[in-house]
Enzyme design. Structure first.
Site, PDB file in Angstrom:
ATOM      1  N   HIS A 184       0.828  -1.205   0.000  1.00  8.46           N
ATOM      2  CA  HIS A 184       0.000   0.000   0.000  1.00  8.46           C
ATOM      3  C   HIS A 184       0.865   1.259   0.000  1.00  8.46           C
ATOM      4  O   HIS A 184       0.921   1.979  -0.989  1.00  8.46           O
ATOM      5  CB  HIS A 184      -0.952   0.003   1.217  1.00  8.46           C
ATOM      6  CG  HIS A 184      -1.769   1.238   1.312  1.00  8.46           C
ATOM      7  ND1 HIS A 184      -1.945   1.918   2.492  1.00  8.46           N
ATOM      8  CD2 HIS A 184      -2.462   1.928   0.364  1.00  8.46           C
ATOM      9  CE1 HIS A 184      -2.708   2.968   2.267  1.00  8.46           C
ATOM     10  NE2 HIS A 184      -3.049   2.992   0.992  1.00  8.46           N
ATOM     11  N   HIS A 194      -2.140   0.691   7.985  1.00  6.88           N
ATOM     12  CA  HIS A 194      -3.545   0.672   7.571  1.00  6.88           C
ATOM     13  C   HIS A 194      -4.106  -0.747   7.462  1.00  6.88           C
ATOM     14  O   HIS A 194      -5.063  -0.990   6.741  1.00  6.88           O
ATOM     15  CB  HIS A 194      -3.724   1.397   6.226  1.00  6.88           C
ATOM     16  CG  HIS A 194      -3.002   2.704   6.119  1.00  6.88           C
ATOM     17  ND1 HIS A 194      -1.809   2.847   5.445  1.00  6.88           N
ATOM     18  CD2 HIS A 194      -3.283   3.917   6.643  1.00  6.88           C
ATOM     19  CE1 HIS A 194      -1.394   4.097   5.530  1.00  6.88           C
ATOM     20  NE2 HIS A 194      -2.261   4.770   6.261  1.00  6.88           N
TER      21      HIS A 194
HETATM   22  S1  FES Z   1       1.161   1.073   4.435  1.00  5.97           S
HETATM   23 FE1  FES Z   1       0.382  -0.924   4.863  1.00  5.97          FE
HETATM   24  S2  FES Z   1      -1.758  -0.714   4.713  1.00  5.97           S
HETATM   25 FE2  FES Z   1      -0.996   1.261   4.331  1.00  5.97          FE
END
Ligand code: FES
Length: 193
Positions: free
Chosen positions: A114, A136
């Site tokens: 992500h 997140h």
């Molecule tokens: S950096 Fe891992 S879910 Fe956002």
């Protein structure tokens, strides 16, 4: 470093369709990246009536030995470049692209797909998953090619292609997917190449 190969448009479109990828041809320059469920980082550029494909040439690097791996204890290594951190783990259950006698040894980027958060501390051996990510909550199934199963990520966790030889030496030989923060896995971000 990449190798290049020229193909005609028909061959290129067939190749792209085989990968179930999205391809958009335009008038010139870099026109498309061949993408799909297991992208290998192939890029393409239109040159006249030919499409030039560029295939990344990954190094073969010995990263460990079967004798050194303990179930549930990830080993960390950089690949394909210094700073691109990955984890090697024996899942104790069969895994896609798994190597070793039980087909359960796999390696993945340790940076969340992500936004690149380090995931060194969130390996869950009982379930064979990496996550939830500390930022997140993205979670990835390591037995299913790093499939994203929860959280904000929208793609698989990049997986290292592994090979084992007759002496048990494990080598990294390539990478599926794009490591977070890199437009190409082999591109040096310090301006060199
Ligand atoms: S950096 Fe891992 S879910 Fe956002």
């Amino acid at each position: 470093m990449v190798s290049e190969q020229a193909v005609d448009r028909r061959t290129f479109l067939k190749l792209s369709a085989m990968r179930a990828g999205a391809v958009a041809l335009s008038g010139g320059g870099v026109v498309a990246a061949v993408v799909g469920p297991r992208p290998l980082g192939v890029s393409a550029a239109l040159q006249g009536d030919k499409v030039e494909l560029a295939f990344p040439e990954y190094p073969d690097v010995v990263i460990g030995n079967l004798a050194d791996i303990r179930p549930g204890e990830p080993m960390f290594f950089d690949y394909p470049q210094v700073g691109q951190r990955n984890m090697l783990v024996k899942l104790e259950k069969p895994a896609e692209e798994g190597i070793g006698p039980d087909g359960d040894i796999v390696a993945f980027s340790a940076f969340c797909a992500h936004m690149g958060a380090p995931m060194d501390e969130v390996y869950n051996h009982e379930h064979g998953i990496l996550g939830p990510c500390p930022l997140h909550f993205s979670t990835f199934d390591l037995s299913k090619s790093g499939m994203h199963v929860m959280g904000k990520a929208v793609q698989h966790l990049p997986q290292v292609v592994l090979r084992v030889d007759g002496q048990g030496a494990i080598s990294a030989t390539g990478m599926y997917g794009l490591i977070y923060g890199y437009p190409a896995n082999l591109l040096k971000l310090d301006g060199g190449n």
